[in-house]
Scaffold this motif. Structure first.
Motif, PDB file in Angstrom:
ATOM      1  N   PHE A 205       0.803  -1.212   0.000  1.00 59.40           N
ATOM      2  CA  PHE A 205       0.000   0.000   0.000  1.00 59.40           C
ATOM      3  C   PHE A 205       0.843   1.273   0.000  1.00 59.40           C
ATOM      4  O   PHE A 205       0.319   2.370   0.195  1.00 59.40           O
ATOM      5  N   VAL A 206       2.133   1.133  -0.230  1.00 52.61           N
ATOM      6  CA  VAL A 206       3.013   2.299  -0.314  1.00 52.61           C
ATOM      7  C   VAL A 206       2.976   2.839  -1.744  1.00 52.61           C
ATOM      8  O   VAL A 206       3.271   2.121  -2.695  1.00 52.61           O
ATOM      9  N   ARG A 207       2.615   4.107  -1.876  1.00 53.73           N
ATOM     10  CA  ARG A 207       2.619   4.750  -3.195  1.00 53.73           C
ATOM     11  C   ARG A 207       4.016   5.190  -3.558  1.00 53.73           C
ATOM     12  O   ARG A 207       4.505   4.924  -4.651  1.00 53.73           O
ATOM     13  N   GLU A 208       4.679   5.875  -2.629  1.00 48.17           N
ATOM     14  CA  GLU A 208       6.051   6.294  -2.860  1.00 48.17           C
ATOM     15  C   GLU A 208       6.667   6.714  -1.530  1.00 48.17           C
ATOM     16  O   GLU A 208       5.963   6.910  -0.532  1.00 48.17           O
ATOM     17  N   THR A 209       7.983   6.845  -1.523  1.00 53.88           N
ATOM     18  CA  THR A 209       8.698   7.339  -0.353  1.00 53.88           C
ATOM     19  C   THR A 209       9.576   8.506  -0.758  1.00 53.88           C
ATOM     20  O   THR A 209      10.022   8.605  -1.906  1.00 53.88           O
ATOM     21  N   ASN A 210       9.822   9.390   0.184  1.00 53.74           N
ATOM     22  CA  ASN A 210      10.766  10.483   0.000  1.00 53.74           C
ATOM     23  C   ASN A 210      11.708  10.471   1.192  1.00 53.74           C
ATOM     24  O   ASN A 210      11.269  10.560   2.332  1.00 53.74           O
ATOM     25  N   PHE A 211      13.000  10.360   0.913  1.00 50.09           N
ATOM     26  CA  PHE A 211      13.983  10.227   1.979  1.00 50.09           C
ATOM     27  C   PHE A 211      14.998  11.350   1.877  1.00 50.09           C
ATOM     28  O   PHE A 211      15.648  11.526   0.851  1.00 50.09           O
ATOM     29  N   SER A 212      15.111  12.120   2.951  1.00 57.07           N
ATOM     30  CA  SER A 212      16.062  13.228   3.010  1.00 57.07           C
ATOM     31  C   SER A 212      17.129  12.894   4.037  1.00 57.07           C
ATOM     32  O   SER A 212      16.825  12.649   5.207  1.00 57.07           O
ATOM     33  N   THR A 213      18.393  12.887   3.590  1.00 53.13           N
ATOM     34  CA  THR A 213      19.498  12.537   4.476  1.00 53.13           C
ATOM     35  C   THR A 213      20.161  13.756   5.098  1.00 53.13           C
ATOM     36  O   THR A 213      21.234  13.652   5.691  1.00 53.13           O
ATOM     37  N   GLY A 214      19.538  14.911   4.997  1.00 55.81           N
ATOM     38  CA  GLY A 214      20.086  16.112   5.620  1.00 55.81           C
ATOM     39  C   GLY A 214      19.543  17.355   4.950  1.00 55.81           C
ATOM     40  O   GLY A 214      19.038  17.323   3.830  1.00 55.81           O
ATOM     41  N   GLY A 215      19.612  18.469   5.655  1.00 53.51           N
ATOM     42  CA  GLY A 215      19.169  19.729   5.078  1.00 53.51           C
ATOM     43  C   GLY A 215      17.675  19.845   4.901  1.00 53.51           C
ATOM     44  O   GLY A 215      17.202  20.666   4.103  1.00 53.51           O
ATOM     45  N   PHE A 216      16.888  19.052   5.633  1.00 50.60           N
ATOM     46  CA  PHE A 216      15.438  19.116   5.466  1.00 50.60           C
ATOM     47  C   PHE A 216      14.877  20.389   6.080  1.00 50.60           C
ATOM     48  O   PHE A 216      15.496  21.031   6.923  1.00 50.60           O
ATOM     49  N   SER A 217      13.657  20.734   5.654  1.00 56.12           N
ATOM     50  CA  SER A 217      13.088  22.038   5.979  1.00 56.12           C
ATOM     51  C   SER A 217      12.583  22.112   7.416  1.00 56.12           C
ATOM     52  O   SER A 217      12.523  21.106   8.134  1.00 56.12           O
ATOM     53  N   VAL A 218      12.166  23.319   7.805  1.00 60.05           N
ATOM     54  CA  VAL A 218      11.681  23.553   9.168  1.00 60.05           C
ATOM     55  C   VAL A 218      10.345  22.882   9.437  1.00 60.05           C
ATOM     56  O   VAL A 218       9.903  22.828  10.585  1.00 60.05           O
ATOM     57  N   ALA A 219       9.683  22.355   8.396  1.00 54.81           N
ATOM     58  CA  ALA A 219       8.424  21.652   8.616  1.00 54.81           C
ATOM     59  C   ALA A 219       8.623  20.375   9.423  1.00 54.81           C
ATOM     60  O   ALA A 219       7.673  19.852  10.008  1.00 54.81           O
ATOM     61  N   ASN A 220       9.862  19.881   9.472  1.00 50.57           N
ATOM     62  CA  ASN A 220      10.165  18.642  10.195  1.00 50.57           C
ATOM     63  C   ASN A 220      11.188  18.924  11.289  1.00 50.57           C
ATOM     64  O   ASN A 220      12.217  19.553  11.040  1.00 50.57           O
ATOM     65  N   GLY A 221      10.894  18.438  12.484  1.00 49.08           N
ATOM     66  CA  GLY A 221      11.781  18.720  13.605  1.00 49.08           C
ATOM     67  C   GLY A 221      11.874  17.574  14.584  1.00 49.08           C
ATOM     68  O   GLY A 221      11.328  16.492  14.373  1.00 49.08           O
ATOM     69  N   ASP A 222      12.583  17.831  15.686  1.00 50.88           N
ATOM     70  CA  ASP A 222      12.816  16.882  16.773  1.00 50.88           C
ATOM     71  C   ASP A 222      13.633  15.676  16.323  1.00 50.88           C
ATOM     72  O   ASP A 222      13.669  14.665  17.011  1.00 50.88           O
ATOM     73  N   LYS A 223      14.280  15.747  15.178  1.00 51.82           N
ATOM     74  CA  LYS A 223      15.266  14.778  14.725  1.00 51.82           C
ATOM     75  C   LYS A 223      16.337  15.554  13.970  1.00 51.82           C
ATOM     76  O   LYS A 223      16.070  16.613  13.390  1.00 51.82           O
ATOM     77  N   ILE A 224      17.553  14.996  13.929  1.00 49.50           N
ATOM     78  CA  ILE A 224      18.659  15.803  13.414  1.00 49.50           C
ATOM     79  C   ILE A 224      19.411  15.176  12.246  1.00 49.50           C
ATOM     80  O   ILE A 224      20.294  15.822  11.684  1.00 49.50           O
ATOM     81  N   SER A 225      19.059  13.946  11.832  1.00 43.12           N
ATOM     82  CA  SER A 225      19.820  13.326  10.746  1.00 43.12           C
ATOM     83  C   SER A 225      19.035  13.114   9.464  1.00 43.12           C
ATOM     84  O   SER A 225      19.530  13.384   8.381  1.00 43.12           O
ATOM     85  N   SER A 226      17.812  12.604   9.555  1.00 43.89           N
ATOM     86  CA  SER A 226      17.096  12.288   8.320  1.00 43.89           C
ATOM     87  C   SER A 226      15.593  12.310   8.539  1.00 43.89           C
ATOM     88  O   SER A 226      15.109  12.255   9.677  1.00 43.89           O
ATOM     89  N   VAL A 227      14.864  12.372   7.409  1.00 41.45           N
ATOM     90  CA  VAL A 227      13.403  12.289   7.418  1.00 41.45           C
ATOM     91  C   VAL A 227      12.980  11.316   6.321  1.00 41.45           C
ATOM     92  O   VAL A 227      13.345  11.487   5.153  1.00 41.45           O
ATOM     93  N   LEU A 228      12.222  10.300   6.692  1.00 38.75           N
ATOM     94  CA  LEU A 228      11.641   9.379   5.728  1.00 38.75           C
ATOM     95  C   LEU A 228      10.124   9.576   5.714  1.00 38.75           C
ATOM     96  O   LEU A 228       9.463   9.353   6.721  1.00 38.75           O
ATOM     97  N   LYS A 229       9.606  10.003   4.559  1.00 36.20           N
ATOM     98  CA  LYS A 229       8.170  10.175   4.386  1.00 36.20           C
ATOM     99  C   LYS A 229       7.639   9.007   3.563  1.00 36.20           C
ATOM    100  O   LYS A 229       8.105   8.752   2.448  1.00 36.20           O
ATOM    101  N   ILE A 230       6.677   8.294   4.119  1.00 38.18           N
ATOM    102  CA  ILE A 230       6.045   7.166   3.443  1.00 38.18           C
ATOM    103  C   ILE A 230       4.598   7.547   3.155  1.00 38.18           C
ATOM    104  O   ILE A 230       3.819   7.775   4.077  1.00 38.18           O
TER     105      ILE A 230
END
Length: 754
Positions: A205-230
């Motif tokens: 049921f996964v349509r796509e993923t977006n994985f940022s390994t650094g430099g992600f925007s201020v919309a995402n916080g409380d983590k400091i290395s990466s953001v995985l959006k599923i």
């Protein structure tokens, strides 16, 4: 299994050439508004369609197989979907998001083509579609394992999903499923970190993923290395259908379909079968797990929609203490029975120049962990509950064709309860952890708000924002994070970029349990600087190069063990093997510092008219940290060189082969002395031998009149290289026990879609 394969090949003679279709919707990537009149063509054919007033389209009379779809409209950059699989039993349903043209160059076409990208977040981001994740060799069709081919990702240990991103600890990664924050999306997850053996998100049921390994925007916080959006897809809208699967580790059943003209549902359940195999083979440690997913989507009208999601995982372990050897081996293992789930309700409203989302979610983690000695007396008992209730608001407003603002806020109510029994324990370094009992029943609050402005100015793209976070459980709880990024288009095929920012992360809840003084901890801080270059070699091929520097400060370190900094913890199954370091049940202080830096180069080719695809990535990086004793040492997950090659060839529309080769230099470890002790002066002073492996995979699709089959053969570590990257002390043999990786591991998967 042999009989089943014989039946499949026999039925191949009655495969029909039924027609399939592609359906979907085209929307503006920024505002989420439907785009009417978009031309949708099947590349290489004369078939196509145009989207209607609500952005929907349908292309009929297609033979089952693999297609490429191109969407184009005046004022928007064209987009290509290269992995569209059409069957005769289910429409291939697409969501196509078009970027508005933000840079106009006279007589030159600027096209995003095969690579879906956010024009305001160019650095360190990669997208994977469902099909790209599913066919990844050695990936067990797991969302997390497919990411291992990307630059900057180190493998903490074989057989686990601990993400080590650009030198950071496994606790530094943020997971978002349909926008909902998730503490950990793995079965048998590590408390206080984000890793585990296998993801519990159903890939079907996964349509796509977006994985940022650094430099992600201020919309995402409380983590400091990466953001995985599923991002999960919606259920099919034509009729009730489903899928039955047996794979390398589990079997399951999916059911989906329409509820009404404007709503659909998804339900799935999966169970591992490893416990049957392990029991039959007489293994001493037997894991068993289940997971379930339910999703409901309802379109109120053209501007308003609702979505409900539930994902749960239920894990338990069994000890077979049949003899002295079993009892001894089990005494070295920290086992964990866990129940965890994510549930959420979200509402989206689309207006003239943007949209906003309001969501309410609950994340729950119940961890019951234990380790016992050879007399079955407890060494460590931990019954912890972590519950997070989150109310979140996010909005995007398009000021003009070349500028937009993003803003939002988040309120999180946390319940943390723990009951720990930990008798005095002497570490291999000679320290004594004298914890005894810990009982906490606390309520915490987390609050955040952000604002971001993005604009195009000539050949420049700029994005800048500010984020504020407040953690009620820390005596110093208020933090401000400025971040910005800028890119410049040298020409239609070349872009250079730069981003910088401040990132904060609150300490893990379990780290607060060791001492009342741990509330004096500060949020971990990471200042990041990233420079990038992108060259489009062809429409389907791009080269990327990035250099990064991360400076860490205020990392929690132990007052009792002055050599221990918590960035060196979080991977693996913990317990006595790592002196219970990841739980940090001791007085801590925010005195840790360090840095991670590196250079990454990657070349990626998408499947196109040339029927092969692949990613080659080369990473050089290093990380060093200082604990309370002030000695600079390499980080536990420091791997100087990482080389990944993953790719495949499409022999026919229904048959393909792929491979994945991985090489990494050894990470540091502390050697054992002849008496089984370890010396602080040798902490992380020796490195394991380089690790390398080759995985092969073959996929075959079968299209029948009323159902379709997907079969695969996946062979991991085909030349049986049993490299070691973990060591333990065997107290019975009085020698080092090197924990080698799994050798050659073949597996077969079969999915029946109806």
């Amino acid at each position: 299994m042999k009989k089943l394969l014989l039946i499949i090949f026999t039925l191949a003679g009655v495969i029909t050439a039924q027609n399939g279709k592609i359906t979907g919707r085209v929307i503006d990537k920024d505002t989420k508004e439907p785009l009417p009149g978009v031309n949708i063509i099947v590349i290489g054919s004369n078939k196509g369609a145009a989207s209607d007033i609500e952005g929907y389209f349908e292309i009929n009379n297609l033979e089952p197989g693999r297609y490429r779809i191109k969407a184009s409209s005046i004022g928007y950059e064209p987009a290509i979907k290269s992995e569209v699989i059409v069957t005769n039993v289910r429409p291939a349903d697409l969501l196509i998001e078009l970027n508005q043209k933000v840079i106009e160059i006279e007589s030159v076409t600027v096209s995003s083509g095969y690579f879906d990208a956010d024009p305001y977040e160019l650095n360190s981001a990669a997208n994977f579609s469902y099909e790209e994740i599913r066919r990844a060799p050695g990936g067990f069709e797991d969302v997390i394992r497919a990411l291992s081919v990307l630059p900057g990702i180190a493998q903490a240990s074989p057989g686990r999903n601990d993400l080590v991103v650009r030198g950071g600890a496994p606790s530094e990664n943020l997971y978002l499923v349909n926008g909902y924050p998730v503490q950990n999306i793995n079965h048998f997850g590590s408390q206080g970190a984000t890793g585990g053996p296998l993801s519990y998100v159903n890939l079907d049921f996964v349509r796509e993923t977006n994985f940022s390994t650094g430099g992600f925007s201020v919309a995402n916080g409380d983590k400091i290395s990466s953001v995985l959006k599923i991002d999960l897809r919606e259920g099919r809208s034509d009729r009730i259908g489903g899928k039955a699967t047996i794979s390398a580790t589990q079997f399951g059943l999916d059911i989906e379909g329409p509820v009404s003209e404007n709503s659909s549902f998804i339900v799935s359940a999966r169970r591992s079968y490893l416990d049957f195999i392990f029991d039959a083979a007489g293994f001493n440690f037997v894991p068993e797990y289940y997971d379930a997913l339910a999703k409901y989507d309802h379109k109120i009208d053209a501007q308003n929609s609702l979505s409900f999601l539930f994902i749960g995982a239920f894990d338990k372990v069994k000890y077979n203490n049949n003899n002295a050897d079993d009892i001894y081996e089990n005494s070295r293992i920290l086992g964990s029975n866990q129940n965890q789930y994510l549930t959420g309700l979200s509402y989206r409203h689309i207006f003239g120049n943007g949209f906003y989302d309001i969501s309410l979610s609950r994340n729950f983690f119940d961890n019951n962990a234990s380790q016992r000695d050879t007399s079955l007396n407890p060494i460590f008992l931990n019954n912890s509950i972590e519950g997070e209730n989150t109310l979140k608001f996010d909005a995007v407003y398009k000021l003009s064709g070349k500028s937009e603002i993003n803003f939002g806020a988040e309120v999180k109510s946390v319940k943390f309860k723990t009951d720990i029994f930990f008798p005095p324990f002497e570490t291999t370094y000679g320290d004594t952890l004298n914890v005894g009992s810990v009982n906490l029943n606390e309520r915490y609050g987390k609050y955040a708000a952000y604002f971001q402005y993005s604009a195009t100015m000539g050949m420049f793209l700029f994005s800048g924002g500010l984020r504020t976070d407040y953690y009620s459980f820390l005596n110093s709880g208020f933090y401000v994070s400025p971040r910005f990024s800028v890119s410049y288009m040298l020409d239609p095929s070349q872009i250079i970029s730069l981003s910088a920012g401040v990132y904060y992360q609150s300490p893990s809840y379990i780290w607060l349990a060791g001492s009342e003084d741990n509330k004096n901890l500060k949020a971990i801080r990471a200042n990041q600087l990233i420079a990038g270059y992108e060259l489009k070699l062809r429409e389907d091929t791009r080269l990327r190069a990035e250099a990064y520097y991360k400076f860490y400060s205020d990392y929690p370190v132990s007052k009792l063990r002055p050599y221990l900094i918590l960035t060196n913890t979080g991977a693996g199954f913990s317990g006595s093997a790592d002196n219970f370091s990841s739980f940090a049940l001791e007085p801590l202080t925010s005195a840790g510092k360090g840095f991670a830096r590196g250079v990454e180069v990657s070349v990626q080719k998408k499947s196109s008219d040339i029927p092969h695809y692949g990613i080659l990535s080369i990473t050089w990086n290093e990380s060093y940290f200082k604990a309370l004793d002030g000695v600079e040492r390499p980080g536990k997950y420091d791997q100087k060189w990482i080389i990944n090659l993953s790719g495949g060839y499409i022999f026919t529309p229904t048959f393909e082969g792929s491979l994945k080769f991985r090489f990494a230099t050894g990470n540091p470890y502390t050697p054992f002395e002849p008496d089984g002790s370890q010396l602080v002066e040798k902490y992380n002073s020796v490195r394991f031998k380089p690790f390398h492996s080759l995985d092969l995979r073959f996929d075959k699709r079968w299209h029948f009149e009323n159902f379709a089959l997907i079969t695969y053969l996946d062979i991991q570590n085909i030349y049986n290289n049993k490299s070691s990257n973990e060591i333990r002390w065997d107290d019975r043999k009085k020698e080092v026990d090197a924990q080698s990786s799994i050798g050659i591991l073949p597996s077969i998967g079969i999915s029946l879609e109806f």
